[in-house]
Structure formats: C-alpha cells, structure tokens
Design a protein around this motif. Structure first.
Motif, PDB file in Angstrom:
ATOM      1  N   UNK A   1       0.830  -1.210   0.000  1.00  0.00           N
ATOM      2  CA  UNK A   1       0.000   0.000   0.000  1.00  0.00           C
ATOM      3  C   UNK A   1       0.862   1.257   0.000  1.00  0.00           C
ATOM      4  N   UNK A   2       1.932   1.236   0.794  1.00  0.00           N
ATOM      5  CA  UNK A   2       2.792   2.415   0.859  1.00  0.00           C
ATOM      6  C   UNK A   2       3.746   2.443  -0.327  1.00  0.00           C
ATOM      7  N   UNK A   3       3.963   3.600  -0.945  1.00  0.00           N
ATOM      8  CA  UNK A   3       5.006   3.716  -1.968  1.00  0.00           C
ATOM      9  C   UNK A   3       6.376   3.396  -1.375  1.00  0.00           C
ATOM     10  N   UNK A   4       7.255   2.897  -2.212  1.00  0.00           N
ATOM     11  CA  UNK A   4       8.592   2.536  -1.773  1.00  0.00           C
ATOM     12  C   UNK A   4       9.382   3.807  -1.478  1.00  0.00           C
ATOM     13  N   UNK A   5       9.811   3.962  -0.230  1.00  0.00           N
ATOM     14  CA  UNK A   5      10.556   5.150   0.197  1.00  0.00           C
ATOM     15  C   UNK A   5      11.123   4.884   1.571  1.00  0.00           C
ATOM     16  N   UNK A   6      12.017   5.751   1.983  1.00  0.00           N
ATOM     17  CA  UNK A   6      12.462   5.769   3.371  1.00  0.00           C
ATOM     18  C   UNK A   6      11.499   6.657   4.148  1.00  0.00           C
ATOM     19  N   UNK A   7      11.062   6.213   5.332  1.00  0.00           N
ATOM     20  CA  UNK A   7      10.071   6.953   6.110  1.00  0.00           C
ATOM     21  C   UNK A   7      10.681   7.395   7.435  1.00  0.00           C
ATOM     22  N   UNK A   8      10.554   8.694   7.715  1.00  0.00           N
ATOM     23  CA  UNK A   8      11.022   9.282   8.965  1.00  0.00           C
ATOM     24  C   UNK A   8       9.852   9.981   9.645  1.00  0.00           C
ATOM     25  N   UNK A   9       9.714   9.794  10.945  1.00  0.00           N
ATOM     26  CA  UNK A   9       8.750  10.550  11.748  1.00  0.00           C
ATOM     27  C   UNK A   9       9.545  11.410  12.721  1.00  0.00           C
ATOM     28  N   UNK A  10       9.319  12.709  12.677  1.00  0.00           N
ATOM     29  CA  UNK A  10      10.051  13.661  13.515  1.00  0.00           C
ATOM     30  C   UNK A  10       9.158  14.155  14.638  1.00  0.00           C
ATOM     31  N   UNK A  11       9.648  14.069  15.861  1.00  0.00           N
ATOM     32  CA  UNK A  11       8.904  14.533  17.031  1.00  0.00           C
ATOM     33  C   UNK A  11       9.856  15.225  17.989  1.00  0.00           C
ATOM     34  N   UNK A  36       1.840  -1.183   7.472  1.00  0.00           N
ATOM     35  CA  UNK A  36       1.701  -1.022   6.022  1.00  0.00           C
ATOM     36  C   UNK A  36       2.975  -1.371   5.272  1.00  0.00           C
ATOM     37  N   UNK A  37       4.028  -1.762   6.006  1.00  0.00           N
ATOM     38  CA  UNK A  37       5.217  -2.267   5.347  1.00  0.00           C
ATOM     39  C   UNK A  37       6.425  -1.367   5.340  1.00  0.00           C
ATOM     40  N   UNK A  38       6.384  -0.218   6.020  1.00  0.00           N
ATOM     41  CA  UNK A  38       7.550   0.664   6.054  1.00  0.00           C
ATOM     42  C   UNK A  38       8.739  -0.074   6.648  1.00  0.00           C
ATOM     43  N   UNK A  39       9.887  -0.007   5.965  1.00  0.00           N
ATOM     44  CA  UNK A  39      11.114  -0.685   6.397  1.00  0.00           C
ATOM     45  C   UNK A  39      10.871  -2.172   6.647  1.00  0.00           C
ATOM     46  N   UNK A  40      10.105  -2.782   5.758  1.00  0.00           N
ATOM     47  CA  UNK A  40       9.856  -4.215   5.882  1.00  0.00           C
ATOM     48  C   UNK A  40       9.077  -4.608   7.111  1.00  0.00           C
ATOM     49  N   UNK A  41       8.297  -3.665   7.644  1.00  0.00           N
ATOM     50  CA  UNK A  41       7.498  -3.931   8.830  1.00  0.00           C
ATOM     51  C   UNK A  41       8.120  -3.450  10.118  1.00  0.00           C
ATOM     52  N   UNK A  42       9.377  -2.999  10.070  1.00  0.00           N
ATOM     53  CA  UNK A  42      10.016  -2.458  11.276  1.00  0.00           C
ATOM     54  C   UNK A  42       9.482  -1.079  11.617  1.00  0.00           C
ATOM     55  N   UNK A  43       8.952  -0.398  10.601  1.00  0.00           N
ATOM     56  CA  UNK A  43       8.385   0.920  10.836  1.00  0.00           C
ATOM     57  C   UNK A  43       9.351   2.034  10.496  1.00  0.00           C
ATOM     58  N   UNK A  44       8.867   3.266  10.542  1.00  0.00           N
ATOM     59  CA  UNK A  44       9.711   4.414  10.210  1.00  0.00           C
ATOM     60  C   UNK A  44      10.773   4.650  11.276  1.00  0.00           C
ATOM     61  N   UNK A  45      11.795   5.386  10.914  1.00  0.00           N
ATOM     62  CA  UNK A  45      12.681   5.909  11.939  1.00  0.00           C
ATOM     63  C   UNK A  45      11.912   6.955  12.733  1.00  0.00           C
ATOM     64  N   UNK A  46      11.902   6.830  14.046  1.00  0.00           N
ATOM     65  CA  UNK A  46      11.267   7.800  14.940  1.00  0.00           C
ATOM     66  C   UNK A  46      12.384   8.657  15.520  1.00  0.00           C
ATOM     67  N   UNK A  47      12.493   9.879  15.055  1.00  0.00           N
ATOM     68  CA  UNK A  47      13.590  10.751  15.437  1.00  0.00           C
ATOM     69  C   UNK A  47      13.114  11.799  16.433  1.00  0.00           C
ATOM     70  N   UNK A  48      13.758  11.855  17.584  1.00  0.00           N
ATOM     71  CA  UNK A  48      13.397  12.816  18.625  1.00  0.00           C
ATOM     72  C   UNK A  48      14.572  13.737  18.903  1.00  0.00           C
ATOM     73  N   UNK A  49      14.258  14.918  19.497  1.00  0.00           N
ATOM     74  CA  UNK A  49      15.232  15.999  19.583  1.00  0.00           C
ATOM     75  C   UNK A  49      15.359  16.576  20.990  1.00  0.00           C
ATOM     76  N   UNK A  50      14.862  15.895  21.989  1.00  0.00           N
ATOM     77  CA  UNK A  50      14.933  16.429  23.351  1.00  0.00           C
ATOM     78  C   UNK A  50      16.264  16.043  23.994  1.00  0.00           C
ATOM     79  N   UNK A  51      16.882  16.960  24.763  1.00  0.00           N
ATOM     80  CA  UNK A  51      18.217  16.705  25.311  1.00  0.00           C
ATOM     81  C   UNK A  51      18.229  16.006  26.666  1.00  0.00           C
ATOM     82  N   UNK A  52      17.345  15.049  26.866  1.00  0.00           N
ATOM     83  CA  UNK A  52      17.466  14.194  28.053  1.00  0.00           C
ATOM     84  C   UNK A  52      18.679  13.285  27.868  1.00  0.00           C
TER      85      UNK A  52
END
Length: 462
Positions: A1-11, A36-52
C-alpha cells in the motif's frame, strides 16, 4: 500500500504518559506505517530531539516496547544520544558541522553543558529562558572535542538539527525520503530543507486559534509564523475536515492541505473487545479521560454530572495534570467525594471504557479528540460540548450527544438522558461502531498513502 521510500517521523520528544494525545497519535501513526510495510514492517525511523540523557531515552523506549506501542524500539533514535563520541566529546557528524568562527567573539550567554555518562562535555546549548521562540535563536551551539575543549559551533538549534538529519539520511542513496513532521517547532526549522529526495508531510495535532475558537478568531501567536511557511511543506495534514476547511477558507489553498485523521492506537491483541459482559459494564459509571489541564474544563463535567443527579451514578476522572488539586478542592467543596473520584493515570484506557456507561468531555477546544474515538470503539456513548475541532466531526454520524459549548445545564440534561433512557443508549451504542469506522487505522493509512503518492509525483516545494 505504501510507496517505496524511506520513512522518517520527527517529534520534539516522545515520553511515556506525557503530552497526552500527541504522543499517542504519533506512536499510533508509526505503528500504522509499520503495519503497512515501512522498512519491511520495522516501521519508520522515529527521530526525537529532546536533550534528556541516554539512560532516560532508553527507559522511554523500553516502556513503549513493553506497552507494544512501538513496532521496533531500535527504530526510535535521539539526536543527543547520537551526538556523543565513544572517545569523548562530540560525534564526528557534529564536529564536521562545527565552525570555529562561531565560537569566537560571541556575547556572553549562559549555555547548558551536556555531558556523557563519564561526565565529559560534548555540546553546550544556549539557554533562552521564557521565550517561546527559543528554537529560532541564532546563538551558537558549542561543540567540544575529546579534550573537553570548545572547537567551534553551529548556528543555533537549526544548524544542529540540520546536521543530524543530513547524517541520518546520508545512507539512503537516491531513495525518496518521506518526512512526517509531527511538531510545529521542528516544522519551522526544516521548512527550508532543500534535499531533492525529501518530501515533508506536516501533521497537525491541535487548535490554531485563540478563544472563542471560531473560524475568524484571533490566531494563536505560536502559529502565525508557521502559517507563513505552510506552503513550503509538500503537504499539511489536518486531522479533521472541519479544521482543514476552516483553514482553506481563511488562508486560501496555497498550501497542499489534506485530511489524515489520527486513528486510535490498536489494542496490543489487535482487536477491540465487542463482548463486554453486563457484569463488566458498570451501570451508571460516567468516565472522563484526558489531561487535567485548564482547557479541558473538567470542572464543567463534574458540576454537570452532579446536576444530572441520576441515582446510583458515579464518576471516575482518569488522567493527571496541573488542575488536579483544584479539581479535588472542587469535589470536596461540593461534598461529592463519595460519587466523584480522581482516579489518576491509566495506560489502559480501554479497560476503563469497557466498564463505563458513558464518557463525558467538556473541553474548550480539541485537535481531534482521541478519547472520543476510543470511547466509540469500545461501544461507550459520548456526551460532549460541540467545540472545534473533533467532537462534531466524530459524533455527527451518531454515537453520542452534542450540546452547545459551555452550557452546563445542557450537558447535565444529556448525561441524564443517556443514563436513564435505555432505548436512546441502545441506539447510540449501535451507531458507535459505524461512526468510529470512518476514523479507523485502515482509513488513516489509506489517506496517508494517497498523500505520499501525491507528493512523490510532484516536485519538492522547497
């Protein structure tokens, strides 16, 4: 269903039990992408920016993994975890971005020095107290080497974030990159990201207006500058059609405005129970789910519940927040301690809803209203003020009663009706599943996939 691409989620951050529906919706979207199959089912990269520190981030990942709210915890990464060199000082990608000129001759400003597990400094962040626009500062972020010496700086948080994103995406070759930006602050900082591989879909989670929250109301100052940048995103995803339409009517269609609902998170067993027994469903139990924040106006729900005065009914208020003590004082003042309980936080809202007879919400505004959707999924009728955005979109097809905003008497009347009229209650329960189906994970994923196809077919907007 998802187009072939690299998927990133930024939070900006993802912390268990913090930020309410924002965290729930962001993690739910990532799980939908995994399904839906992003990264073969592993999911998108979830990138966070908090300095903990790294230990805190590891604990967050472990909690999300235990709750099964993330498909693969190794896909959740943090800028500051990756900014540390094992040999001390900043990592190579940070040093490569540093300019010696930015550490010379700067005005005195307090910096927060970040240290690794061995107490060695690697980065120092400018401290911008009391300024909601801190993220836009051009004050340098200072960079340390392994000898604990400042070797240069990058131009503010924008320079630091840009350096990390370029490092993260450098292994992707010529693959298209879909960036789902879940944060307004991050959106402002990446609006000029000119990588031709990148398409940015900026999601929205909240109200963009000030009181009285009508379509022509004063703009929330935090959003004014963002709207000036909106046409630089390849798509802006609004959670409800009403908010999207209000924005287009007021600002025009220069941006690519689409509707992608925030679906409720899937239960860990993959299903919502439809066989709650009469014994489990507690007759007369009214629940409130959500943060105890001023804008949620939980005091309205308490007074309306007491005014409804239905024999045998009681109220449980689930959630935590700044209003806890004030709400407890109100309960005590009204002598309602035997019928109204502040129940605290729950990480199993479905179990709460499976016991409930009705859910009530008296919020002043919403982004969408995930708690309403969860109630519908659990066959719980909802009584709500008709406010922007979400309650009307979710309930106009049935499953609950909408009453005029801030009308506590009408809220009380609606609660009384649902609690005392079996035929009405049965009708609302029958409608709930149909209403919820329009906001399913499948529908949300279909809308997101369609948007991805659309933005990939067009040139980038930056």
């Amino acid at each position: 269903m998802l187009p072939d691409a690299e998927y990133l989620v930024l939070s900006s951050r993802l912390v268990p039990d913090l930020d309410g529906g924002y965290t729930i919706a962001t993690l739910s979207r990532a799980r939908q992408l995994a399904a839906a199959g992003a990264a073969g089912g592993a999911g998108p990269l979830l990138l966070t920016f908090d300095p903990a520190d790294a230990a805190a981030h590891a604990a967050h990942r472990a909690t999300f993994a235990r709750r099964e709210t993330i498909a693969d915890s190794s896909r959740m990464r943090n800028l500051f975890d990756e900014a540390v060199s094992a040999d001390g000082g900043a990592a190579a990608w940070v040093r490569d971005a540093a300019s010696a000129d930015l550490s010379r001759g700067q005005p005195e400003r307090e910096h927060r020095v970040l240290r690794d597990a061995e107490e060695r400094p690697f980065i120092a962040l400018p401290v911008i107290p009391g300024d909601p626009d801190w993220h836009l500062t051009e004050e340098p972020v200072l960079i340390y080497d392994e000898a604990a010496q400042v070797i240069g700086g990058v131009a503010g948080f924008r320079g630091l974030y840009d350096a990390w994103l370029r490092d993260v995406t450098s292994p992707f070759g010529d693959s298209p990159i879909i960036v789902i930006c879940e944060s307004r602050q991050l959106g402002e900082l990446i609006a000029d990201w000119d990588d031709p591989r990148v398409r940015i879909i900026h999601t929205i989670h909240t109200m963009h207006l000030e009181a009285p929250y009508t379509p022509d109301a004063t703009m929330n100052p935090l959003w004014t500058r963002w709207f000036a940048l909106a046409d630089r995103f390849d798509a802006v995803a609004w959670p409800t059609r009403t908010q999207r339409d209000d924005v287009v009517a007021r600002f025009g269609d220069g941006a690519r405005n689409v509707v992608i609902p925030n679906a409720a998170p899937a239960p860990v067993d993959g299903r919502v129970s439809k066989d709650t027994t009469a014994a489990e469903r507690e007759q007369g139990l009214v629940v409130v789910l959500g943060r105890l924040a001023p804008g949620k106006r939980v005091d309205h729900s308490i007074r309306a519940f007491l005014a409804a005065d239905v024999p045998g009914s009681r109220m449980e208020i689930w959630g935590g927040g700044a209003e806890h003590d004030a709400l407890q004082e109100l309960i005590d003042e009204l002598g309602a301690g035997s019928r109204v309980m502040l129940a605290g936080h729950t990480d199993s809202p479905g179990r709460v809803l499976d016991r409930a007879s009705v859910m009530v919400t008296s919020t002043a505004f919403e982004g969408q209203g995930l708690s309403i959707l969860e109630a519908l999924l659990h066959d719980v009728p909802v009584v709500s003020y008709d406010v922007r955005y979400g309650p009307g979109d979710l309930l106009r097809a049935g499953g609950g009663l909408l009453v005029p905003d801030a009308d506590e008497a009408a809220l009380a009347d609606a609660l009384r009706l649902v609690l005392t009229d079996p035929a009405l209650r049965a009708r609302l329960i029958a409608e709930a599943e149909v209403s919820a189906s329009a906001w399913s994970a499948e529908r949300a994923t279909e809308a997101l996939a369609a948007t991805v196809r659309e933005v990939l077919a067009a040139p980038p907007r930056r």
